[in-house]
Design a protein around this motif. Structure first.
Motif, PDB file in Angstrom:
ATOM      1  N   GLU A 160       9.261 -19.149  23.274  1.00  0.00           N
ATOM      2  CA  GLU A 160       9.459 -17.698  23.126  1.00  0.00           C
ATOM      3  C   GLU A 160       9.920 -17.017  24.413  1.00  0.00           C
ATOM      4  O   GLU A 160       9.246 -16.104  24.914  1.00  0.00           O
ATOM      5  CB  GLU A 160       8.157 -17.030  22.655  1.00  0.00           C
ATOM      6  CG  GLU A 160       7.656 -17.619  21.370  1.00  0.00           C
ATOM      7  CD  GLU A 160       7.608 -16.618  20.217  1.00  0.00           C
ATOM      8  OE1 GLU A 160       8.128 -15.488  20.374  1.00  0.00           O
ATOM      9  OE2 GLU A 160       7.080 -16.998  19.172  1.00  0.00           O
ATOM     10  N   PRO A 161      11.077 -17.442  24.922  1.00  0.00           N
ATOM     11  CA  PRO A 161      11.536 -16.843  26.180  1.00  0.00           C
ATOM     12  C   PRO A 161      11.788 -15.342  26.086  1.00  0.00           C
ATOM     13  O   PRO A 161      11.771 -14.650  27.106  1.00  0.00           O
ATOM     14  CB  PRO A 161      12.827 -17.605  26.484  1.00  0.00           C
ATOM     15  CG  PRO A 161      13.253 -18.253  25.209  1.00  0.00           C
ATOM     16  CD  PRO A 161      12.002 -18.488  24.431  1.00  0.00           C
ATOM     17  N   SER A 162      11.998 -14.807  24.885  1.00  0.00           N
ATOM     18  CA  SER A 162      12.350 -13.381  24.766  1.00  0.00           C
ATOM     19  C   SER A 162      11.128 -12.470  24.719  1.00  0.00           C
ATOM     20  O   SER A 162      11.260 -11.243  24.775  1.00  0.00           O
ATOM     21  CB  SER A 162      13.195 -13.149  23.506  1.00  0.00           C
ATOM     22  OG  SER A 162      12.379 -13.169  22.355  1.00  0.00           O
ATOM     23  N   LEU A 163       9.947 -13.065  24.628  1.00  0.00           N
ATOM     24  CA  LEU A 163       8.739 -12.278  24.381  1.00  0.00           C
ATOM     25  C   LEU A 163       8.505 -11.206  25.442  1.00  0.00           C
ATOM     26  O   LEU A 163       8.400 -11.491  26.630  1.00  0.00           O
ATOM     27  CB  LEU A 163       7.526 -13.217  24.330  1.00  0.00           C
ATOM     28  CG  LEU A 163       6.322 -12.723  23.545  1.00  0.00           C
ATOM     29  CD1 LEU A 163       6.638 -12.680  22.051  1.00  0.00           C
ATOM     30  CD2 LEU A 163       5.127 -13.621  23.797  1.00  0.00           C
ATOM     31  N   ALA A 202      13.077  -6.665  27.681  1.00  0.00           N
ATOM     32  CA  ALA A 202      14.059  -5.700  27.176  1.00  0.00           C
ATOM     33  C   ALA A 202      15.260  -6.449  26.611  1.00  0.00           C
ATOM     34  O   ALA A 202      15.636  -7.501  27.139  1.00  0.00           O
ATOM     35  CB  ALA A 202      14.501  -4.794  28.311  1.00  0.00           C
ATOM     36  N   PRO A 203      15.880  -5.916  25.541  1.00  0.00           N
ATOM     37  CA  PRO A 203      16.999  -6.611  24.883  1.00  0.00           C
ATOM     38  C   PRO A 203      18.110  -7.048  25.830  1.00  0.00           C
ATOM     39  O   PRO A 203      18.623  -8.160  25.695  1.00  0.00           O
ATOM     40  CB  PRO A 203      17.509  -5.571  23.878  1.00  0.00           C
ATOM     41  CG  PRO A 203      16.325  -4.723  23.593  1.00  0.00           C
ATOM     42  CD  PRO A 203      15.498  -4.684  24.850  1.00  0.00           C
ATOM     43  N   ILE A 204      18.434  -6.229  26.794  1.00  0.00           N
ATOM     44  CA  ILE A 204      19.527  -6.577  27.702  1.00  0.00           C
ATOM     45  C   ILE A 204      19.161  -7.782  28.577  1.00  0.00           C
ATOM     46  O   ILE A 204      19.975  -8.674  28.837  1.00  0.00           O
ATOM     47  CB  ILE A 204      19.933  -5.346  28.577  1.00  0.00           C
ATOM     48  CG1 ILE A 204      21.064  -5.687  29.550  1.00  0.00           C
ATOM     49  CG2 ILE A 204      18.785  -4.778  29.341  1.00  0.00           C
ATOM     50  CD1 ILE A 204      22.406  -5.639  28.893  1.00  0.00           C
ATOM     51  N   ASN A 224      12.897 -14.260  17.597  1.00  0.00           N
ATOM     52  CA  ASN A 224      14.161 -13.535  17.518  1.00  0.00           C
ATOM     53  C   ASN A 224      15.241 -14.478  16.971  1.00  0.00           C
ATOM     54  O   ASN A 224      16.011 -15.077  17.718  1.00  0.00           O
ATOM     55  CB  ASN A 224      14.529 -13.023  18.908  1.00  0.00           C
ATOM     56  CG  ASN A 224      15.666 -12.029  18.861  1.00  0.00           C
ATOM     57  OD1 ASN A 224      16.506 -12.087  17.967  1.00  0.00           O
ATOM     58  ND2 ASN A 224      15.702 -11.135  19.820  1.00  0.00           N
ATOM     59  N   ALA A 225      15.273 -14.607  15.634  1.00  0.00           N
ATOM     60  CA  ALA A 225      16.102 -15.629  14.985  1.00  0.00           C
ATOM     61  C   ALA A 225      17.588 -15.441  15.267  1.00  0.00           C
ATOM     62  O   ALA A 225      18.290 -16.389  15.603  1.00  0.00           O
ATOM     63  CB  ALA A 225      15.840 -15.598  13.484  1.00  0.00           C
ATOM     64  N   GLU A 226      18.048 -14.203  15.168  1.00  0.00           N
ATOM     65  CA  GLU A 226      19.475 -13.906  15.350  1.00  0.00           C
ATOM     66  C   GLU A 226      19.974 -14.410  16.694  1.00  0.00           C
ATOM     67  O   GLU A 226      20.974 -15.092  16.804  1.00  0.00           O
ATOM     68  CB  GLU A 226      19.689 -12.389  15.332  1.00  0.00           C
ATOM     69  CG  GLU A 226      19.514 -11.758  13.994  1.00  0.00           C
ATOM     70  CD  GLU A 226      20.820 -11.733  13.220  1.00  0.00           C
ATOM     71  OE1 GLU A 226      21.740 -12.497  13.572  1.00  0.00           O
ATOM     72  OE2 GLU A 226      20.900 -10.965  12.257  1.00  0.00           O
ATOM     73  N   LEU A 227      19.220 -14.028  17.696  1.00  0.00           N
ATOM     74  CA  LEU A 227      19.599 -14.336  19.057  1.00  0.00           C
ATOM     75  C   LEU A 227      19.585 -15.836  19.308  1.00  0.00           C
ATOM     76  O   LEU A 227      20.522 -16.408  19.874  1.00  0.00           O
ATOM     77  CB  LEU A 227      18.573 -13.655  19.957  1.00  0.00           C
ATOM     78  CG  LEU A 227      18.911 -13.579  21.397  1.00  0.00           C
ATOM     79  CD1 LEU A 227      19.987 -12.526  21.576  1.00  0.00           C
ATOM     80  CD2 LEU A 227      17.668 -13.179  22.177  1.00  0.00           C
ATOM     81  N   ALA A 228      18.530 -16.479  18.852  1.00  0.00           N
ATOM     82  CA  ALA A 228      18.394 -17.919  19.088  1.00  0.00           C
ATOM     83  C   ALA A 228      19.512 -18.672  18.374  1.00  0.00           C
ATOM     84  O   ALA A 228      20.054 -19.641  18.899  1.00  0.00           O
ATOM     85  CB  ALA A 228      17.028 -18.388  18.611  1.00  0.00           C
ATOM     86  N   MET A 229      19.875 -18.197  17.184  1.00  0.00           N
ATOM     87  CA  MET A 229      20.909 -18.902  16.421  1.00  0.00           C
ATOM     88  C   MET A 229      22.285 -18.745  17.054  1.00  0.00           C
ATOM     89  O   MET A 229      23.185 -19.517  16.769  1.00  0.00           O
ATOM     90  CB  MET A 229      20.893 -18.461  14.961  1.00  0.00           C
ATOM     91  CG  MET A 229      19.684 -19.052  14.245  1.00  0.00           C
ATOM     92  SD  MET A 229      19.813 -19.011  12.462  1.00  0.00           S
ATOM     93  CE  MET A 229      19.897 -17.285  12.169  1.00  0.00           C
ATOM     94  N   ASP A 230      22.435 -17.732  17.902  1.00  0.00           N
ATOM     95  CA  ASP A 230      23.711 -17.565  18.604  1.00  0.00           C
ATOM     96  C   ASP A 230      24.010 -18.732  19.533  1.00  0.00           C
ATOM     97  O   ASP A 230      25.165 -19.039  19.787  1.00  0.00           O
ATOM     98  CB  ASP A 230      23.702 -16.272  19.446  1.00  0.00           C
ATOM     99  CG  ASP A 230      24.025 -15.066  18.596  1.00  0.00           C
ATOM    100  OD1 ASP A 230      24.482 -15.262  17.449  1.00  0.00           O
ATOM    101  OD2 ASP A 230      23.807 -13.938  19.066  1.00  0.00           O
TER     102      ASP A 230
END
Ligand code: ATP
Length: 234
Positions: free
Chosen positions: A159-162, A165-167, A193-199
């Motif tokens: 979970e690196p995004s936990l 901030a989005p940026i 954050n599925a969207e981001l990870a799938m990118d």
């Protein structure tokens, strides 16, 4: 031969299993994302693979059995960026040196410190500050850089995004993708954050209460409405 081959992995806490026999494969240079709801067992998977908790089942790295101790596992080329970062309240530089604890090539270590300070300039600016004085995003970059200091072939990111901030999250994922491209470091990322990870991923595993409910190439999860509706909620 696959880089990581997990077969029937079972793990848990205090005699209670949280993972009920999961199997997954990571090929060399792959970016694999594990998606799943809160409590599905994502962190438990990462902790079992990093040797922080016991495990049953078979796990091989390049065809050889995965070690049991965290340091053995790091020597086999697997390094964890733990959930919540786990940076130590010593200086940024010392955190990076801790990440290289399994290495002896002092010149190589110094060169890698320079390299990650270039990739993450904030680490150079704050090299002598204690990690605790860094922002959440800066600490996450330090946690990633520290894990890379052992020169892993597979980086586990929990979970690196936990809490970022989005940026900052976008920047971090772009950097992870870049490291994967330039060094061929495989990534196994657990994310809500599925969207981001799938990118940045090419393969997806869906974890549901300790079992793999679905797996496949990322395109299938993006394009298949049934899969999207059932598992991703959009
Ligand atoms: P989250 O997104 O909330 O971190 P997760 O998919 O990573 O979810 P885990 O942290 O692996 O889930 O937790 C799976 C299950 O294991 C949960 O039921 C949780 O309560 C339990 N669990 C996690 N850590 C411990 C622990 N240290 N001791 C006992 N049970 C735990």
């Amino acid at each position: 031969m696959s880089l990581l081959e997990v077969t029937d992995l079972t793990a848990g806490y205090g005699g209670r299993d949280v993972l009920h026999g999961i199997s997954m494969t990571v090929e060399k240079g792959d970016v694999v994302v594990v998606l799943g709801a809160n409590g599905a067992g994502k962190t438990t998977t990462m902790r079992a693979l990093a040797g922080l908790i016991g495990r049953r089942g078979s796990v091989t790295v390049d065809g050889r059995p995965l070690g049991r101790r965290p340091d053995e596992i790091v020597r086999q080329g697997i390094s964890l960026v733990p959930q919540g970062r786990g940076t130590l309240d010593i200086s940024v530089l010392d955190n990076l040196r801790v990440g290289a604890a399994v290495r002896k090539d002092q010149k190589g270590i110094a060169a890698d410190i320079d390299r990650w300070c270039e990739v993450f300039p904030v680490l150079a600016r704050r090299a002598h500050q204690k990690a605790g004085t860094l922002s959440g995003g800066e600490q996450q970059m330090l946690a990633v850089a520290r894990a890379l200091m052992s020169r892993p072939t597979l980086l586990l990111c929990d979970e690196p995004s936990l809490g970022l901030a989005p940026i900052v999250v976008q920047e971090l994922f772009a950097t992870l993708a870049e490291i994967n491209r330039t060094d061929g470091t495989a990534l196994l990322i657990v994310e809500q954050n599925a969207e981001l990870a799938m990118d940045i991923a090419n393969t997806v595993y869906l974890l549901e209460v300790g079992t793999i409910a679905a797996e496949g190439p990322v395109e299938r999860f993006r394009e298949d409405d049934t899969v999207r509706g059932a598992y991703l909620g959009y």
